[in-house]
Design a protein around this motif. Sequence first.
Motif, PDB file in Angstrom:
ATOM      1  N   ARG A  30      61.989   5.281  85.675  1.00 36.92           N
ATOM      2  CA  ARG A  30      61.985   4.958  84.174  1.00 36.92           C
ATOM      3  C   ARG A  30      63.439   5.503  83.839  1.00 36.92           C
ATOM      4  NH1 ARG A  30      56.432   4.989  81.206  1.00 36.92           N
ATOM      5  NH2 ARG A  30      55.025   4.920  83.152  1.00 36.92           N
ATOM      6  N   SER A  31      64.087   5.215  82.800  1.00 38.07           N
ATOM      7  CA  SER A  31      64.900   5.723  82.120  1.00 38.07           C
ATOM      8  C   SER A  31      64.197   6.528  80.988  1.00 38.07           C
ATOM      9  CB  SER A  31      65.846   4.829  81.290  1.00 38.07           C
ATOM     10  OG  SER A  31      65.364   4.072  80.121  1.00 38.07           O
ATOM     11  N   VAL A  32      64.727   8.127  81.155  1.00 35.42           N
ATOM     12  CA  VAL A  32      63.810   8.971  80.132  1.00 35.42           C
ATOM     13  C   VAL A  32      64.828  10.012  79.305  1.00 35.42           C
ATOM     14  CG1 VAL A  32      62.404  11.095  80.285  1.00 35.42           C
ATOM     15  CG2 VAL A  32      61.998   9.061  82.162  1.00 35.42           C
ATOM     16  N   ALA A  33      64.488  10.063  78.500  1.00 35.77           N
ATOM     17  CA  ALA A  33      65.113  11.190  77.552  1.00 35.77           C
ATOM     18  C   ALA A  33      64.215  12.370  77.165  1.00 35.77           C
ATOM     19  CB  ALA A  33      65.686  10.650  76.145  1.00 35.77           C
ATOM     20  N   TYR A  34      64.717  13.530  77.309  1.00 34.99           N
ATOM     21  CA  TYR A  34      63.973  14.620  76.973  1.00 34.99           C
ATOM     22  C   TYR A  34      64.714  15.399  75.887  1.00 34.99           C
ATOM     23  CZ  TYR A  34      62.025  19.577  77.178  1.00 34.99           C
ATOM     24  OH  TYR A  34      61.584  20.731  77.066  1.00 34.99           O
ATOM     25  N   LEU A  35      63.689  15.476  74.632  1.00 37.11           N
ATOM     26  CA  LEU A  35      64.480  16.243  73.639  1.00 37.11           C
ATOM     27  C   LEU A  35      63.816  17.606  73.325  1.00 37.11           C
ATOM     28  CD1 LEU A  35      64.452  13.090  70.853  1.00 37.11           C
ATOM     29  CD2 LEU A  35      66.074  13.857  72.812  1.00 37.11           C
ATOM     30  N   ASP A  36      64.575  18.502  73.506  1.00 39.12           N
ATOM     31  CA  ASP A  36      63.899  19.944  73.260  1.00 39.12           C
ATOM     32  C   ASP A  36      64.155  20.198  71.576  1.00 39.12           C
ATOM     33  OD1 ASP A  36      62.708  22.548  73.167  1.00 39.12           O
ATOM     34  OD2 ASP A  36      63.534  22.982  75.133  1.00 39.12           O
ATOM     35  N   CYS A  37      63.090  19.975  70.852  1.00 40.73           N
ATOM     36  CA  CYS A  37      63.078  20.309  69.421  1.00 40.73           C
ATOM     37  C   CYS A  37      62.398  21.735  69.055  1.00 40.73           C
ATOM     38  CB  CYS A  37      62.345  19.125  68.725  1.00 40.73           C
ATOM     39  SG  CYS A  37      63.258  17.604  68.844  1.00 40.73           S
ATOM     40  N   PRO A  42      64.006  27.181  72.708  1.00 40.05           N
ATOM     41  CA  PRO A  42      64.173  26.060  73.451  1.00 40.05           C
ATOM     42  C   PRO A  42      63.772  26.732  74.778  1.00 40.05           C
ATOM     43  CG  PRO A  42      66.183  26.409  72.819  1.00 40.05           C
ATOM     44  CD  PRO A  42      65.281  27.618  71.951  1.00 40.05           C
ATOM     45  N   ASN A  43      62.925  26.164  75.713  1.00 46.16           N
ATOM     46  CA  ASN A  43      62.753  26.484  77.089  1.00 46.16           C
ATOM     47  C   ASN A  43      62.897  25.607  78.031  1.00 46.16           C
ATOM     48  OD1 ASN A  43      60.371  28.873  75.894  1.00 46.16           O
ATOM     49  ND2 ASN A  43      62.363  29.243  76.553  1.00 46.16           N
ATOM     50  N   PHE A 134      69.070  14.551  78.946  1.00 50.42           N
ATOM     51  CA  PHE A 134      68.387  15.962  78.380  1.00 50.42           C
ATOM     52  C   PHE A 134      69.064  16.206  77.109  1.00 50.42           C
ATOM     53  CE2 PHE A 134      68.756  20.473  77.599  1.00 50.42           C
ATOM     54  CZ  PHE A 134      67.651  20.899  77.855  1.00 50.42           C
ATOM     55  N   VAL A 135      68.620  16.530  75.744  1.00 49.73           N
ATOM     56  CA  VAL A 135      69.259  17.101  74.572  1.00 49.73           C
ATOM     57  C   VAL A 135      68.468  18.388  74.139  1.00 49.73           C
ATOM     58  CG1 VAL A 135      70.252  16.641  72.273  1.00 49.73           C
ATOM     59  CG2 VAL A 135      69.836  14.778  73.914  1.00 49.73           C
ATOM     60  N   GLN A 136      69.124  19.213  73.762  1.00 48.52           N
ATOM     61  CA  GLN A 136      68.315  20.512  73.130  1.00 48.52           C
ATOM     62  C   GLN A 136      69.207  21.026  72.087  1.00 48.52           C
ATOM     63  OE1 GLN A 136      67.833  24.008  75.441  1.00 48.52           O
ATOM     64  NE2 GLN A 136      70.085  24.393  75.817  1.00 48.52           N
ATOM     65  N   THR A 163      60.930   8.480  75.668  1.00 48.54           N
ATOM     66  CA  THR A 163      61.482   9.845  75.119  1.00 48.54           C
ATOM     67  C   THR A 163      60.425  10.793  74.984  1.00 48.54           C
ATOM     68  OG1 THR A 163      63.188   8.302  73.836  1.00 48.54           O
ATOM     69  CG2 THR A 163      62.817  10.677  73.233  1.00 48.54           C
ATOM     70  N   VAL A 164      60.680  11.964  75.573  1.00 40.93           N
ATOM     71  CA  VAL A 164      59.672  12.977  75.427  1.00 40.93           C
ATOM     72  C   VAL A 164      60.294  14.165  74.573  1.00 40.93           C
ATOM     73  CG1 VAL A 164      58.265  14.815  76.564  1.00 40.93           C
ATOM     74  CG2 VAL A 164      58.698  12.595  77.675  1.00 40.93           C
ATOM     75  N   VAL A 165      59.578  14.372  73.256  1.00 39.94           N
ATOM     76  CA  VAL A 165      59.785  15.343  72.369  1.00 39.94           C
ATOM     77  C   VAL A 165      58.945  16.630  72.437  1.00 39.94           C
ATOM     78  CG1 VAL A 165      60.318  15.825  69.888  1.00 39.94           C
ATOM     79  CG2 VAL A 165      60.392  13.539  70.670  1.00 39.94           C
ATOM     80  N   ASP A 166      59.845  17.863  72.925  1.00 42.86           N
ATOM     81  CA  ASP A 166      59.031  18.949  73.099  1.00 42.86           C
ATOM     82  C   ASP A 166      59.131  19.719  71.553  1.00 42.86           C
ATOM     83  OD1 ASP A 166      58.015  21.409  74.182  1.00 42.86           O
ATOM     84  OD2 ASP A 166      59.554  21.529  75.890  1.00 42.86           O
ATOM     85  N   CYS A 167      57.895  19.658  71.026  1.00 49.15           N
ATOM     86  CA  CYS A 167      58.073  20.479  69.615  1.00 49.15           C
ATOM     87  C   CYS A 167      57.632  21.988  69.684  1.00 49.15           C
ATOM     88  CB  CYS A 167      56.732  19.784  68.925  1.00 49.15           C
ATOM     89  SG  CYS A 167      56.706  18.075  68.781  1.00 49.15           S
ATOM     90  N   PRO A 168      58.013  22.492  68.392  1.00 50.56           N
ATOM     91  CA  PRO A 168      57.970  23.917  68.196  1.00 50.56           C
ATOM     92  C   PRO A 168      56.512  24.155  67.969  1.00 50.56           C
ATOM     93  CG  PRO A 168      58.589  22.962  66.413  1.00 50.56           C
ATOM     94  CD  PRO A 168      58.808  21.864  67.400  1.00 50.56           C
ATOM     95  N   PRO A 169      55.899  25.170  67.882  1.00 52.29           N
ATOM     96  CA  PRO A 169      54.595  25.399  67.778  1.00 52.29           C
ATOM     97  C   PRO A 169      54.289  25.573  66.434  1.00 52.29           C
ATOM     98  CG  PRO A 169      55.510  27.597  68.508  1.00 52.29           C
ATOM     99  CD  PRO A 169      56.570  26.552  68.510  1.00 52.29           C
ATOM    100  N   GLY A 170      52.841  25.628  65.605  1.00 53.49           N
ATOM    101  CA  GLY A 170      52.927  25.735  64.258  1.00 53.49           C
ATOM    102  C   GLY A 170      52.182  24.365  63.799  1.00 53.49           C
ATOM    103  N   THR A 171      52.191  24.254  62.434  1.00 59.15           N
ATOM    104  CA  THR A 171      51.989  23.099  61.826  1.00 59.15           C
ATOM    105  C   THR A 171      52.697  22.928  60.448  1.00 59.15           C
ATOM    106  OG1 THR A 171      50.217  24.453  60.376  1.00 59.15           O
ATOM    107  CG2 THR A 171      49.500  23.556  62.399  1.00 59.15           C
TER     108      THR A 171
END
Lengths: 282, 304
Positions: A30-37, A42-43, A134-136, A163-171
């Motif tokens: 699959r075509s996949v994008a990973y966004l480190d938000c 960012p890790n 990949f974008v960060q 598209t997978v978005v890696d989120c920061p912790p918290g609320t």
Amino acid sequence: VRIAVASGKGGTGKTTVATNLAFVAARAGRSVAYLDCDVEEPNGAIFLKPRIGEDREVSLPVPRVDPARCTGCGQCGRICQYSAILSMNKTVLTFPELCHSCGGCLLVCPAGAISEVPRRIGRLESGLAGEVRFVQGLLDVGQATSPPLIRAVKAAAPAAELTVVDCPPGTSCPVIEAIRGADYVLLVTEPTPFGLNDLQLAVETVRQLETPFGVLINRADSGDGQTRRYCRIERIAVLAEIPDVREVAEAYSRGVLAAEMSEHYRHGFEHLLAALDKETAP
Amino acid sequence: MELVVISGKGGTGKTSVVASFAALAENAVLADCDVDAADLHLVLDPKIIRREAFSGGKLARVVADKCVGCGKCHEVCRFAAVSFDGPGNGAVDKTYRIDPIACEGCGVCAWFCPAGAIDFAPVDNGEWFVSETRCGPMVHARLGVAQENSGKLVGIVRAAAREIAERQGRDVVIIDGAPGIGCPVIASITGASLVLIVTEPTLSGMHDMRRVAELARHFAIPAMVCVNKWDLNPRIADEIEAFAGDGGMRSAGRVRYDPAVTQAQLRRRSVVECGAGGCAEDIRNVWQNVKGELNGRDPTCRRT
């Protein structure tokens, strides 16, 4: 389809889940994008090891006052809600680090004395990690506000089936910004009192955003049964459970993807991907 | 004196360490400054004695009856918070509407609305509390769901904790900080006496520790480093301590990986209240070193 991986509590395994998901989806063709938000810390790059092709600065517009034109009327100071611009006896002081870039002072100035200049807040890097686009974002150390940089990461998202978005912790605001626009939120938690408390906060947040969501329980064999009980009572789908395995933790410590390390974990993430497909099917 | 426990990366054990410090300190005030995912109360079981509302700012709201549908608010908003999908009001078929979650609270729309149709008023963003616990007074907070301005709330919590310390003659405020390096973290460390960075021996932990150490340096706050679960990867633990030493930070000691941490959490107790050996012993040692540094004495910790 855009899936945001979030958690409330930090260190529950967001990045592990987000990077492995991106990896197995790309491996399946699959075509996949990973966004480190998680732009403060960012890790994702540690695990996906992207080749960065583009690296640019991200700036925000902040006011600059031309003293020759300023009449000292003080309107700029009155409209600003952030104490970022102060007018006293014909002298105008600006505090760029407090500015939210709303542009109010620029619009309200009757003398045309205010223009905007860029203030750097961080960097945006993009490239390829295998087949994963990949974008960060990397917030500069000392900068307080991450949401504008998170917006920049999302705006730079390459087109992709997943598209997978890696989120920061918290609320609070950074998480909200990262989640906004996602079709589905995967909340990663651990079955401990801290994990459950923060999961409940995250669930309230996601419900307010009216985004469909499900839960992944990491280190599922540690802690107690309260998290499962909570999900059952609240009718929240538990899409996967990952056991607490030292081998995985050690691989993580070295920056190795679990799905790359063993077929067993790869299958696990493939199952998770299938479960997410089902959840997000129209 | 203010000791702030932060980590950069989340989930490295900040709150477990702070809960143990709370039990070991004899004369401290506790402050939970991780206001958007506060957990310290789960261990310290606070009895709330004072409760205050928190308003971090204002939000704009279109009063549909007054809206003339001119679109000025949409034109001036830089946060994509305004949409043309509000209810009709007899004069116009549709009105403008402001998404409260996207609204930044800048008030520019309200200022420029020609019809005076935008209400711009303070909102409740949460609550903060002063409590009694078995380990002394505690100040904590709950940021409302999906709310902003956690930095401002952190400032209030810190100020209240300092005030209690002064009034009651307590010598140290122990602050549980937030993960990351953004506004709540900056608000919790500026002007503090000492930062303790609790990290873990992983590449992620080390990466994030470097950024948070840089933040402490940026604000000229002295910092110590504690590697939690050090035996997970002794080589990276060494590297972290070497990096810390190069940056002029002292090691506060290592804490071994120990399932007792989760067991203590399930019993709603700190690790040091549940036993003496294992990581409880390590944490006691870390506390001695931190206390020594706070007191300005030469601590027994080794220089790395």
